[in-house]
Write a protein that holds these residues in place. Structure first.
Motif: not given
Length: 212
Positions: A4-6, A10-16
């Motif tokens: 994932i480059w965006d 990355i941040e959204t998935q990390s927070m999830a």
């Protein structure tokens, strides 16, 4: 493996991914935002149980930033970690005095660390400010002394000094004395990246603090 480059994805998935680790804790909404940012920064969900808040810390911090308060830091690493765009959007400022010539001179004269000397020289300038200490326990000890003497009264202390000499003790003193609102990481863990993450979480928070 799909990379994932965006950065936003990355941040959204990390927070999830972090979200389930908060189950069982009683953090309010802004506290939860701070905790998630710290976990995201450290990559360590086990740190959650060591994060400790004064009940008014997030509300006071968010409102202070929205009123363009000054932010003071103990080291430049912490200063550079605070989002300048969000800070500027609120009209807030951030300062670090550790490399200032007068601080270097005062530290030598008083035989204390430069981080502590900066706090002492700032004095009443710290009134109603957010003071973020991510590295130096001596800076936190000095700040608490200034508050106790009535010299300074910041709106909020973000105190996460790190290490094995004085770090845990300075944070426990802050909690025990309970002089002004604070947020911290108990024990020897901490650091400038964590303190910056806490400041940024307050900057990024867009909810209403009144009912949290």
């Amino acid at each position: 493996m799909d990379i994932i480059w965006d950065p936003q994805i990355i941040e959204t998935q990390s927070m999830a991914i972090i979200e389930p680790y908060l189950q069982g804790y009683s953090f309010n909404a802004p506290e939860k935002a701070v905790v998630k940012r710290v976990v995201h920064t450290t990559g360590d969900p086990s740190i959650i149980e060591h994060i400790f808040f004064h009940p008014a810390a997030c509300k006071i911090g968010i409102e202070a930033l929205r009123k363009a308060t000054a932010v003071f830091t103990d080291v430049n690493m912490l200063l550079t970690g605070i989002n300048p765009t969000k800070l500027a959007a609120y009209g807030a400022t951030v300062s670090c005095g550790i490399a200032e010539p007068e601080v270097v001179k005062a530290a030598s004269k008083w035989q204390i660390t430069r981080a502590a000397a900066a706090m002492r020289l700032w004095g009443s300038r710290l009134n109603d400010a957010i003071v973020a200490i991510g590295n130096a326990p001596t800076a936190l000890f000095e700040l608490l002394a200034l508050i106790d003497k009535g010299v300074a009264r910041p709106a909020l202390i973000i105190g996460t000094p790190v290490g094995f000499v004085g770090a845990a003790e300075s944070k426990e003193m802050m909690i025990k004395e309970n002089l002004v609102p604070y947020m911290t990481i108990r024990g020897t863990r901490g650091g400038s990246t964590i303190a910056a993450a806490m400041v940024n979480a307050l900057l990024y928070y867009e909810g209403d603090t009144e009912d949290e």
